[in-house]
Design a protein around this motif. Structure first.
Motif, PDB file in Angstrom:
ATOM      1  N   ALA A 108       0.436  -1.160  -0.243  1.00  0.00           N
ATOM      2  CA  ALA A 108      -0.250  -0.408  -0.188  1.00  0.00           C
ATOM      3  C   ALA A 108       0.813   1.063  -0.014  1.00  0.00           C
ATOM      4  O   ALA A 108       0.381   2.715  -0.643  1.00  0.00           O
ATOM      5  CB  ALA A 108      -0.618   0.004   1.405  1.00  0.00           C
ATOM      6  N   LEU A 109       2.286   0.757   0.470  1.00  0.00           N
ATOM      7  CA  LEU A 109       2.646   2.787   0.478  1.00  0.00           C
ATOM      8  C   LEU A 109       3.778   2.557  -0.312  1.00  0.00           C
ATOM      9  O   LEU A 109       4.963   3.940  -0.975  1.00  0.00           O
ATOM     10  CB  LEU A 109       3.971   2.388   1.857  1.00  0.00           C
ATOM     11  N   VAL A 110       4.326   1.127  -1.275  1.00  0.00           N
ATOM     12  CA  VAL A 110       4.813   1.215  -2.337  1.00  0.00           C
ATOM     13  C   VAL A 110       4.722   2.368  -3.066  1.00  0.00           C
ATOM     14  O   VAL A 110       6.022   3.402  -3.546  1.00  0.00           O
ATOM     15  CB  VAL A 110       5.821  -0.199  -2.976  1.00  0.00           C
ATOM     16  N   PHE A 111       4.029   3.028  -3.573  1.00  0.00           N
ATOM     17  CA  PHE A 111       3.281   4.118  -5.058  1.00  0.00           C
ATOM     18  C   PHE A 111       3.306   5.377  -4.261  1.00  0.00           C
ATOM     19  O   PHE A 111       2.537   6.613  -4.989  1.00  0.00           O
ATOM     20  CB  PHE A 111       2.352   3.793  -5.795  1.00  0.00           C
ATOM     21  N   LYS A 112       3.831   5.322  -3.086  1.00  0.00           N
ATOM     22  CA  LYS A 112       3.641   6.842  -2.027  1.00  0.00           C
ATOM     23  C   LYS A 112       2.282   7.561  -2.424  1.00  0.00           C
ATOM     24  O   LYS A 112       2.358   9.038  -2.661  1.00  0.00           O
ATOM     25  CB  LYS A 112       4.579   7.317  -2.100  1.00  0.00           C
ATOM     26  N   PRO A 113       1.068   6.636  -1.899  1.00  0.00           N
ATOM     27  CA  PRO A 113       0.130   6.961  -2.185  1.00  0.00           C
ATOM     28  C   PRO A 113      -0.202   8.722  -1.430  1.00  0.00           C
ATOM     29  O   PRO A 113       0.284   8.673  -0.243  1.00  0.00           O
ATOM     30  CB  PRO A 113      -0.931   6.411  -0.915  1.00  0.00           C
ATOM     31  N   PRO A 114      -1.289   9.646  -1.692  1.00  0.00           N
ATOM     32  CA  PRO A 114      -1.405  10.735  -0.454  1.00  0.00           C
ATOM     33  C   PRO A 114      -2.264  10.333   0.882  1.00  0.00           C
ATOM     34  O   PRO A 114      -2.628  11.320   1.600  1.00  0.00           O
ATOM     35  CB  PRO A 114      -2.006  11.689  -1.175  1.00  0.00           C
ATOM     36  N   LEU A 115      -3.019   9.187   0.523  1.00  0.00           N
ATOM     37  CA  LEU A 115      -4.164   9.096   1.300  1.00  0.00           C
ATOM     38  C   LEU A 115      -4.122   7.338   1.493  1.00  0.00           C
ATOM     39  O   LEU A 115      -4.397   6.662   0.805  1.00  0.00           O
ATOM     40  CB  LEU A 115      -5.248   9.513   0.950  1.00  0.00           C
ATOM     41  N   LEU A 116      -3.591   6.882   3.097  1.00  0.00           N
ATOM     42  CA  LEU A 116      -3.477   5.200   3.225  1.00  0.00           C
ATOM     43  C   LEU A 116      -4.947   5.450   4.356  1.00  0.00           C
ATOM     44  O   LEU A 116      -4.694   5.748   5.126  1.00  0.00           O
ATOM     45  CB  LEU A 116      -1.953   5.048   4.179  1.00  0.00           C
ATOM     46  N   LEU A 117      -5.490   4.535   3.331  1.00  0.00           N
ATOM     47  CA  LEU A 117      -6.806   3.438   4.466  1.00  0.00           C
ATOM     48  C   LEU A 117      -6.254   2.590   5.721  1.00  0.00           C
ATOM     49  O   LEU A 117      -6.446   1.845   4.351  1.00  0.00           O
ATOM     50  CB  LEU A 117      -7.609   3.903   3.789  1.00  0.00           C
ATOM     51  N   MET A 118      -7.250   2.433   5.771  1.00  0.00           N
ATOM     52  CA  MET A 118      -6.792   0.906   7.020  1.00  0.00           C
ATOM     53  C   MET A 118      -7.715   0.381   7.639  1.00  0.00           C
ATOM     54  O   MET A 118      -8.209   1.006   8.783  1.00  0.00           O
ATOM     55  CB  MET A 118      -5.094   1.045   7.370  1.00  0.00           C
ATOM     56  N   ASP A 119      -8.454  -0.618   7.040  1.00  0.00           N
ATOM     57  CA  ASP A 119      -9.456  -1.013   8.329  1.00  0.00           C
ATOM     58  C   ASP A 119      -9.330  -2.851   8.727  1.00  0.00           C
ATOM     59  O   ASP A 119      -9.030  -3.213   8.233  1.00  0.00           O
ATOM     60  CB  ASP A 119     -10.734  -1.817   6.713  1.00  0.00           C
ATOM     61  N   GLU A 120      -9.163  -2.016   9.976  1.00  0.00           N
ATOM     62  CA  GLU A 120      -9.049  -2.976  11.323  1.00  0.00           C
ATOM     63  C   GLU A 120      -7.810  -3.671  10.675  1.00  0.00           C
ATOM     64  O   GLU A 120      -7.794  -4.959  11.107  1.00  0.00           O
ATOM     65  CB  GLU A 120     -10.492  -3.707  11.351  1.00  0.00           C
ATOM     66  N   PRO A 121      -6.493  -3.331  10.732  1.00  0.00           N
ATOM     67  CA  PRO A 121      -5.525  -4.291   9.906  1.00  0.00           C
ATOM     68  C   PRO A 121      -4.845  -5.046  10.578  1.00  0.00           C
ATOM     69  O   PRO A 121      -3.945  -5.919  10.690  1.00  0.00           O
ATOM     70  CB  PRO A 121      -4.584  -3.296   9.289  1.00  0.00           C
ATOM     71  N   LEU A 122      -5.272  -4.764  11.980  1.00  0.00           N
ATOM     72  CA  LEU A 122      -4.651  -5.432  13.231  1.00  0.00           C
ATOM     73  C   LEU A 122      -5.395  -6.620  13.911  1.00  0.00           C
ATOM     74  O   LEU A 122      -4.947  -7.520  14.913  1.00  0.00           O
ATOM     75  CB  LEU A 122      -3.763  -4.218  14.144  1.00  0.00           C
ATOM     76  N   GLY A 123      -6.697  -6.670  13.993  1.00  0.00           N
ATOM     77  CA  GLY A 123      -7.552  -7.407  14.013  1.00  0.00           C
ATOM     78  C   GLY A 123      -7.018  -8.869  14.509  1.00  0.00           C
ATOM     79  O   GLY A 123      -7.667  -9.337  15.540  1.00  0.00           O
ATOM     80  N   ALA A 124      -6.296  -9.309  12.983  1.00  0.00           N
ATOM     81  CA  ALA A 124      -6.285 -10.681  13.389  1.00  0.00           C
ATOM     82  C   ALA A 124      -5.334 -11.561  13.712  1.00  0.00           C
ATOM     83  O   ALA A 124      -4.797 -12.267  14.345  1.00  0.00           O
ATOM     84  CB  ALA A 124      -6.287 -11.266  12.334  1.00  0.00           C
ATOM     85  N   LEU A 125      -3.791 -10.131  14.814  1.00  0.00           N
ATOM     86  CA  LEU A 125      -3.097 -10.370  15.093  1.00  0.00           C
ATOM     87  C   LEU A 125      -3.047 -10.656  17.080  1.00  0.00           C
ATOM     88  O   LEU A 125      -4.248 -10.030  17.560  1.00  0.00           O
ATOM     89  CB  LEU A 125      -2.148  -9.729  14.473  1.00  0.00           C
ATOM     90  N   ASP A 126      -1.866 -11.298  17.380  1.00  0.00           N
ATOM     91  CA  ASP A 126      -2.521 -11.261  19.159  1.00  0.00           C
ATOM     92  C   ASP A 126      -1.716 -10.123  19.693  1.00  0.00           C
ATOM     93  O   ASP A 126      -0.831  -9.309  18.613  1.00  0.00           O
ATOM     94  CB  ASP A 126      -0.805 -12.542  19.257  1.00  0.00           C
ATOM     95  N   ARG A 127      -2.013  -9.786  20.940  1.00  0.00           N
ATOM     96  CA  ARG A 127      -1.829  -9.561  21.813  1.00  0.00           C
ATOM     97  C   ARG A 127      -0.465  -8.349  21.151  1.00  0.00           C
ATOM     98  O   ARG A 127      -0.712  -6.923  21.095  1.00  0.00           O
ATOM     99  CB  ARG A 127      -2.349  -8.424  22.855  1.00  0.00           C
ATOM    100  N   LYS A 128       0.780  -8.832  21.854  1.00  0.00           N
ATOM    101  CA  LYS A 128       1.609  -8.859  21.610  1.00  0.00           C
ATOM    102  C   LYS A 128       2.050  -8.172  20.339  1.00  0.00           C
ATOM    103  O   LYS A 128       3.386  -6.953  20.233  1.00  0.00           O
ATOM    104  CB  LYS A 128       2.851  -9.874  22.628  1.00  0.00           C
ATOM    105  N   LEU A 129       1.611  -9.113  18.904  1.00  0.00           N
ATOM    106  CA  LEU A 129       2.290  -8.464  17.542  1.00  0.00           C
ATOM    107  C   LEU A 129       1.593  -7.342  17.407  1.00  0.00           C
ATOM    108  O   LEU A 129       1.964  -6.185  16.833  1.00  0.00           O
ATOM    109  CB  LEU A 129       1.999  -9.475  17.151  1.00  0.00           C
ATOM    110  N   ARG A 130       0.372  -7.267  17.562  1.00  0.00           N
ATOM    111  CA  ARG A 130      -0.276  -6.196  17.031  1.00  0.00           C
ATOM    112  C   ARG A 130       0.262  -4.569  18.115  1.00  0.00           C
ATOM    113  O   ARG A 130       0.126  -3.639  17.603  1.00  0.00           O
ATOM    114  CB  ARG A 130      -1.842  -6.010  17.997  1.00  0.00           C
ATOM    115  N   GLN A 131       0.646  -4.836  18.904  1.00  0.00           N
ATOM    116  CA  GLN A 131       1.465  -3.799  20.285  1.00  0.00           C
ATOM    117  C   GLN A 131       2.603  -3.093  19.328  1.00  0.00           C
ATOM    118  O   GLN A 131       2.900  -1.792  18.922  1.00  0.00           O
ATOM    119  CB  GLN A 131       1.533  -4.026  21.274  1.00  0.00           C
ATOM    120  N   GLN A 132       3.434  -4.045  19.362  1.00  0.00           N
ATOM    121  CA  GLN A 132       4.352  -4.038  17.841  1.00  0.00           C
ATOM    122  C   GLN A 132       4.168  -2.962  17.031  1.00  0.00           C
ATOM    123  O   GLN A 132       4.936  -2.600  16.260  1.00  0.00           O
ATOM    124  CB  GLN A 132       5.149  -4.988  17.596  1.00  0.00           C
TER     125      GLN A 132
END
Length: 372
Positions: free
Chosen positions: A167-191
């Motif tokens: 999502a970042l490689v083409f340097k968008p002016p706007l980055l939209l993220m829909d619960e991207p960390l929802g499936a990760l465990d707590r420690k990994l989410r925090q990282q």
């Protein structure tokens, strides 16, 4: 087709990157599906380069709003403006935004590098230029050593990093993220929360991030929009939301809050609140009283509730938990329960279930709302 050399995100000074970011205005936007109104007259403005979280319970309308900004949904009424230009009817592929979903949507037959390169190929870039930009994007998310692996050979956290790099490689002016960390465990989410904040500072893009996790929203965003039932309840800094919630819903949803019935009377620039159940009266700043009635609901955070052992105290300890640096105590008075949290010191007493206690409240930071 894009031509010429693409700058690396690391080559762009923060101030310059910020100028390339996009501001977003949501003006009186509603979205209906038949008789169901998913969004109801929502208005907010996201400044260029800002990190904004859309926060709310399931069904609050936060993902619907994000999908409309992305171009996957169309408003039933109202306007969406990006850099001052109305985009209501512009298809998603023409908006040029980066989008990261909870389900990473990686191509399973492509390597990490090929997945990240895909947006550049779609924009007409080829050869060494693509290789250089992919390498820089993977370096940004610390995955350069895994460029030849397939998605099935990666952990969940690594797959999410690939989706972010793509999502970042083409340097968008706007980055939209829909619960991207929802499936990760707590420690990994925090990282990853910390890593995404770091990346945001480096690239300067505007980020709009959907989450139902209040801690995630408060720790990551510059400002947070709280939605409930399709309506915007409050839009402000994490500190504003925690210390001065605009409604009882926000007070209850953000952090931990106890509610007590109170009787109110004017007292100069303050308001006297009589809390009969605790046999106390406390003064509250008038600007923190959001009802015109003589009765209301006092909302108070656990760190502003102090306890003292007393055999004839009005409250009873229901449960307590020792958490190393803090002690959390739940007390009951009548049919109301209060939560208290205090810092532990070597001489501080521990409370136990069944003990009677006096309760004192620091109401300087409390809020009073209408009785619903």
């Amino acid at each position: 087709m894009m031509t010429g050399r693409m700058e690396s995100v690391r080559d762009i000074p923060e101030a310059q990157a910020g100028r390339r970011s996009a501001g977003v205005s949501v003006a009186n936007v509603s979205k209906s599906y038949g008789a169901f109104k998913a969004l109801d007259d929502v208005s907010l403005t996201v400044e260029p380069g800002e990190f904004v979280a859309l926060l709310g319970p399931s069904g609050s309308g936060k993902s619907t709003l994000l999908m409309m900004i992305a171009g996957f949904e169309t408003p039933s009424s109202g306007d969406l403006l990006v850099k001052g230009v109305r985009v209501n009817d512009q298809p998603a592929y023409k908006r040029g935004f980066g989008v990261v979903f909870q389900r990473y949507a990686l191509f399973p037959h492509m390597t990490v590098a090929e997945n990240v390169a895909y947006p550049l190929f779609r924009r007409g870039l080829r050869g060494k230029e693509v290789e250089a930009e992919v390498a820089k994007a993977l370096d940004l998310v610390a995955l350069g050593a895994l460029r030849s692996r397939l998605p099935a050979q990666l952990s969940g956290g690594q797959q999410q990093r690939v989706a972010l790099a793509r999502a970042l490689v083409f340097k968008p002016p706007l980055l939209l993220m829909d619960e991207p960390l929802g499936a990760l465990d707590r420690k990994l989410r925090q990282q990853l929360q910390l890593e995404i904040k770091q990346i945001h500072r480096q690239i300067g893009s505007t980020i709009i991030f959907v989450t139902h996790d209040q801690e995630e929203a408060l720790s990551m965003a510059d400002r947070v929009a709280v939605l409930e039932g399709g309506r915007l309840q409050q839009f402000g800094s994490p500190r504003d939301l925690y210390e001065s919630p605009a409604s009882a819903f926000v007070a209850d949803f953000i952090g931990e809050t106890s509610f007590l019935p109170v009787m109110l009377s004017p007292a100069g620039t303050d308001v006297n609140a009589e809390i009969a159940s605790l046999r106390i009266r406390r003064s509250i700043p008038v600007e923190r009283v959001l009802t015109r009635s003589t009765s209301g609901r006092l909302a108070i955070r656990p760190e502003n509730v102090q306890l003292r052992l007393s055999e004839d105290g009005p409250a009873r300890v229901v449960e307590s938990a020792y958490a190393g640096t803090t002690q959390v105590v739940l007390v009951e008075v009548g049919d109301v329960r209060l939560l208290s949290r205090s810092q532990m010191t070597p001489d501080r007493q521990l409370f136990h279930a069944g003990q009677r206690v006096e309760v004192d409240l620091d109401t300087a930071h409390a809020m009073v709302y209408p009785i619903e």
